[in-house]
Design a protein around this motif. Structure first.
Motif, PDB file in Angstrom:
ATOM      1  N   PRO A   1      30.233  61.620  80.425  1.00 41.04           N
ATOM      2  CA  PRO A   1      30.244  62.482  79.239  1.00 41.04           C
ATOM      3  C   PRO A   1      30.318  61.651  77.959  1.00 41.04           C
ATOM      4  CG  PRO A   1      32.368  62.576  80.348  1.00 41.04           C
ATOM      5  CD  PRO A   1      31.453  61.764  81.230  1.00 41.04           C
ATOM      6  N   LEU A   2      29.677  62.135  76.905  1.00 39.74           N
ATOM      7  CA  LEU A   2      29.712  61.416  75.635  1.00 39.74           C
ATOM      8  C   LEU A   2      31.111  61.394  75.058  1.00 39.74           C
ATOM      9  CD1 LEU A   2      26.470  62.511  73.779  1.00 39.74           C
ATOM     10  CD2 LEU A   2      27.085  60.212  74.505  1.00 39.74           C
ATOM     11  N   LYS A   3      31.816  62.471  75.320  1.00 43.17           N
ATOM     12  CA  LYS A   3      33.166  62.548  74.796  1.00 43.17           C
ATOM     13  C   LYS A   3      34.131  62.917  75.900  1.00 43.17           C
ATOM     14  CE  LYS A   3      32.314  63.901  70.054  1.00 43.17           C
ATOM     15  NZ  LYS A   3      32.333  65.004  69.100  1.00 43.17           N
ATOM     16  N   ALA A   4      35.228  62.214  75.928  1.00 39.45           N
ATOM     17  CA  ALA A   4      36.294  62.585  76.847  1.00 39.45           C
ATOM     18  C   ALA A   4      37.450  63.091  76.005  1.00 39.45           C
ATOM     19  CB  ALA A   4      36.722  61.368  77.655  1.00 39.45           C
ATOM     20  N   ILE A   5      38.150  64.078  76.514  1.00 37.16           N
ATOM     21  CA  ILE A   5      39.387  64.443  75.842  1.00 37.16           C
ATOM     22  C   ILE A   5      40.521  64.403  76.856  1.00 37.16           C
ATOM     23  CG2 ILE A   5      38.544  65.791  73.875  1.00 37.16           C
ATOM     24  CD1 ILE A   5      38.879  68.299  75.552  1.00 37.16           C
ATOM     25  N   CYS A   6      41.690  64.045  76.398  1.00 35.33           N
ATOM     26  CA  CYS A   6      42.811  63.816  77.307  1.00 35.33           C
ATOM     27  C   CYS A   6      43.296  65.129  77.900  1.00 35.33           C
ATOM     28  CB  CYS A   6      43.936  63.076  76.588  1.00 35.33           C
ATOM     29  SG  CYS A   6      44.653  63.987  75.206  1.00 35.33           S
ATOM     30  N   ARG A   7      43.188  66.197  77.156  1.00 32.49           N
ATOM     31  CA  ARG A   7      43.518  67.527  77.665  1.00 32.49           C
ATOM     32  C   ARG A   7      42.894  68.562  76.733  1.00 32.49           C
ATOM     33  NH1 ARG A   7      49.517  66.617  75.402  1.00 32.49           N
ATOM     34  NH2 ARG A   7      49.422  68.192  73.761  1.00 32.49           N
ATOM     35  N   GLU A   8      42.636  69.731  77.289  1.00 34.52           N
ATOM     36  CA  GLU A   8      41.931  70.778  76.549  1.00 34.52           C
ATOM     37  C   GLU A   8      42.542  71.044  75.169  1.00 34.52           C
ATOM     38  OE1 GLU A   8      39.163  72.559  76.640  1.00 34.52           O
ATOM     39  OE2 GLU A   8      38.596  71.221  78.278  1.00 34.52           O
ATOM     40  N   ASP A   9      43.843  71.042  75.118  1.00 35.25           N
ATOM     41  CA  ASP A   9      44.493  71.420  73.859  1.00 35.25           C
ATOM     42  C   ASP A   9      44.977  70.208  73.062  1.00 35.25           C
ATOM     43  OD1 ASP A   9      46.475  70.642  75.549  1.00 35.25           O
ATOM     44  OD2 ASP A   9      47.843  72.298  75.085  1.00 35.25           O
ATOM     45  N   CYS A  10      44.311  69.063  73.282  1.00 32.87           N
ATOM     46  CA  CYS A  10      44.689  67.874  72.516  1.00 32.87           C
ATOM     47  C   CYS A  10      44.542  68.177  71.023  1.00 32.87           C
ATOM     48  CB  CYS A  10      43.809  66.684  72.892  1.00 32.87           C
ATOM     49  SG  CYS A  10      44.062  65.264  71.812  1.00 32.87           S
ATOM     50  N   LYS A  11      45.551  67.859  70.280  1.00 31.78           N
ATOM     51  CA  LYS A  11      45.527  68.189  68.843  1.00 31.78           C
ATOM     52  C   LYS A  11      44.894  67.083  68.004  1.00 31.78           C
ATOM     53  CE  LYS A  11      49.660  71.136  68.916  1.00 31.78           C
ATOM     54  NZ  LYS A  11      50.631  70.552  69.896  1.00 31.78           N
ATOM     55  N   GLY A  12      44.711  65.892  68.610  1.00 32.95           N
ATOM     56  CA  GLY A  12      44.030  64.808  67.899  1.00 32.95           C
ATOM     57  C   GLY A  12      44.892  64.122  66.852  1.00 32.95           C
ATOM     58  N   LEU A  13      44.194  63.278  66.088  1.00 31.90           N
ATOM     59  CA  LEU A  13      44.876  62.545  65.022  1.00 31.90           C
ATOM     60  C   LEU A  13      44.704  63.283  63.705  1.00 31.90           C
ATOM     61  CD1 LEU A  13      43.629  58.881  65.674  1.00 31.90           C
ATOM     62  CD2 LEU A  13      45.735  59.945  66.509  1.00 31.90           C
ATOM     63  N   CYS A  14      45.684  63.206  62.889  1.00 37.59           N
ATOM     64  CA  CYS A  14      45.547  63.770  61.552  1.00 37.59           C
ATOM     65  C   CYS A  14      44.594  62.882  60.742  1.00 37.59           C
ATOM     66  CB  CYS A  14      46.905  63.824  60.861  1.00 37.59           C
ATOM     67  SG  CYS A  14      46.741  64.269  59.108  1.00 37.59           S
ATOM     68  N   PRO A  15      43.510  63.472  60.182  1.00 42.54           N
ATOM     69  CA  PRO A  15      42.526  62.682  59.435  1.00 42.54           C
ATOM     70  C   PRO A  15      43.103  62.102  58.140  1.00 42.54           C
ATOM     71  CG  PRO A  15      42.064  65.025  59.180  1.00 42.54           C
ATOM     72  CD  PRO A  15      43.187  64.915  60.193  1.00 42.54           C
ATOM     73  N   HIS A  16      44.177  62.610  57.726  1.00 44.26           N
ATOM     74  CA  HIS A  16      44.753  62.150  56.464  1.00 44.26           C
ATOM     75  C   HIS A  16      45.781  61.041  56.667  1.00 44.26           C
ATOM     76  CE1 HIS A  16      42.592  65.428  54.688  1.00 44.26           C
ATOM     77  NE2 HIS A  16      43.197  66.279  55.508  1.00 44.26           N
ATOM     78  N   CYS A  17      46.721  61.289  57.558  1.00 44.67           N
ATOM     79  CA  CYS A  17      47.779  60.284  57.718  1.00 44.67           C
ATOM     80  C   CYS A  17      47.653  59.512  59.028  1.00 44.67           C
ATOM     81  CB  CYS A  17      49.162  60.931  57.615  1.00 44.67           C
ATOM     82  SG  CYS A  17      49.549  61.995  59.018  1.00 44.67           S
ATOM     83  N   GLY A  18      46.724  59.935  59.929  1.00 42.83           N
ATOM     84  CA  GLY A  18      46.472  59.177  61.155  1.00 42.83           C
ATOM     85  C   GLY A  18      47.496  59.362  62.263  1.00 42.83           C
ATOM     86  N   LYS A  19      48.422  60.263  62.085  1.00 43.19           N
ATOM     87  CA  LYS A  19      49.436  60.468  63.123  1.00 43.19           C
ATOM     88  C   LYS A  19      48.858  61.232  64.308  1.00 43.19           C
ATOM     89  CE  LYS A  19      53.574  60.178  60.304  1.00 43.19           C
ATOM     90  NZ  LYS A  19      54.382  60.917  59.323  1.00 43.19           N
TER      91      LYS A  19
ATOM     92  N   TRP B   1      31.736  57.441  69.447  1.00 47.66           N
ATOM     93  CA  TRP B   1      30.756  57.467  70.517  1.00 47.66           C
ATOM     94  C   TRP B   1      29.350  57.114  70.116  1.00 47.66           C
ATOM     95  CZ3 TRP B   1      31.987  57.016  75.268  1.00 47.66           C
ATOM     96  CH2 TRP B   1      33.340  57.184  75.554  1.00 47.66           C
ATOM     97  N   SER B   2      29.176  56.575  68.932  1.00 48.54           N
ATOM     98  CA  SER B   2      27.812  56.313  68.474  1.00 48.54           C
ATOM     99  C   SER B   2      27.066  55.306  69.343  1.00 48.54           C
ATOM    100  CB  SER B   2      27.845  55.863  67.027  1.00 48.54           C
ATOM    101  OG  SER B   2      28.773  54.818  66.891  1.00 48.54           O
ATOM    102  N   ALA B   3      27.751  54.263  69.842  1.00 49.42           N
ATOM    103  CA  ALA B   3      27.072  53.224  70.637  1.00 49.42           C
ATOM    104  C   ALA B   3      26.497  53.805  71.924  1.00 49.42           C
ATOM    105  CB  ALA B   3      28.029  52.090  70.954  1.00 49.42           C
ATOM    106  N   LEU B   4      27.288  54.553  72.638  1.00 50.69           N
ATOM    107  CA  LEU B   4      26.827  55.152  73.885  1.00 50.69           C
ATOM    108  C   LEU B   4      25.715  56.157  73.631  1.00 50.69           C
ATOM    109  CD1 LEU B   4      27.027  55.541  76.906  1.00 50.69           C
ATOM    110  CD2 LEU B   4      28.948  57.093  76.539  1.00 50.69           C
ATOM    111  N   LYS B   5      25.877  56.912  72.589  1.00 50.78           N
ATOM    112  CA  LYS B   5      24.876  57.915  72.234  1.00 50.78           C
ATOM    113  C   LYS B   5      23.530  57.254  71.974  1.00 50.78           C
ATOM    114  CE  LYS B   5      25.662  62.248  69.822  1.00 50.78           C
ATOM    115  NZ  LYS B   5      26.494  62.856  68.796  1.00 50.78           N
ATOM    116  N   GLU B   6      23.570  56.132  71.285  1.00 45.88           N
ATOM    117  CA  GLU B   6      22.353  55.418  70.948  1.00 45.88           C
ATOM    118  C   GLU B   6      21.661  54.870  72.198  1.00 45.88           C
ATOM    119  OE1 GLU B   6      22.909  52.734  67.564  1.00 45.88           O
ATOM    120  OE2 GLU B   6      21.377  51.490  68.503  1.00 45.88           O
TER     121      GLU B   6
END
Ligand SMILES: [Zn+2]
Ligand SMILES: [Zn+2]
Length: 185
Positions: A135-153, A171-176
């Protein structure tokens, strides 16, 4: 493992091979974890073009199984992705100019690639199949909240006072690479 035309002319080759991490070079985002197991069969498929020309295709079919350590697209934590993939491929000599109407029934059923010289390297077959199947993208779990784009937490671990998480551009390298392997898909 080299799959050689000369051997296939004698009989099909059944293979069952294990590859340790590092034996096949994937992209940096994709770290193989544990052995990659592959098994299947290679055989010669002869296509007639006109009266005198015979084209020697190599058909490789089988399956592979491996685990890869990927990075969660949202929070960048490591994720293990277990991949099993079946393939049925036809390798035609590089430079063979066969129009679609000339393809045999076998060729139409299988995916077509090209080989150079007199052999196909199994490792190359597996590498390409993994890059197409993972898969192009993996996620650790369905409801992963991710990193805050502002503070990176990591919002799975802490709450911050900023807003709306977004996905990372990892994922740009794999996509390419994938778009080169399978144009148009
Ligand atoms: Zn995550
Ligand atoms: Zn924040």
């Amino acid at each position: 493992m080299l799959i050689k035309i000369q051997q296939l002319e004698v009989h099909p080759i059944d293979f069952r091979e294990n590859f340790a991490p590092g034996q096949i070079d994937f992209v940096p985002e994709l770290q193989q974890s544990g052995e990659l197991r592959a098994s299947g069969r290679a055989q010669l498929v002869e296509e007639r073009h006109g009266k005198h020309r015979v084209i020697q295709d190599i058909r490789v079919n089988g399956e592979l199984a491996a685990s890869f350590q990927m990075v969660c697209a949202r929070c960048l934590e490591p994720v293990i992705h277990n991949l099993t993939h079946q393939f049925d491929l036809l390798y035609r000599p590089l430079g063979t100019d066969a129009g679609k109407e000339e393809l045999s029934v076998t060729a139409v059923e299988a995916e077509i690639s090209y080989y150079e010289g007199d052999a196909v390297l199994l490792e190359d077959v597996l590498r390409e199949q993994v890059l197409l199947a993972v898969p192009l993208k993996a996620i650790c779990r369905e409801d992963c909240k991710g990193l805050c784009p502002h503070c990176g937490k990591n919002l799975n671990l802490v709450q911050c006072s900023c807003e709306e998480p977004v996905e990372g551009p990892r994922w740009s390298a794999l996509k390419e690479i994938r778009s080169k392997l399978a144009p148009g898909s």
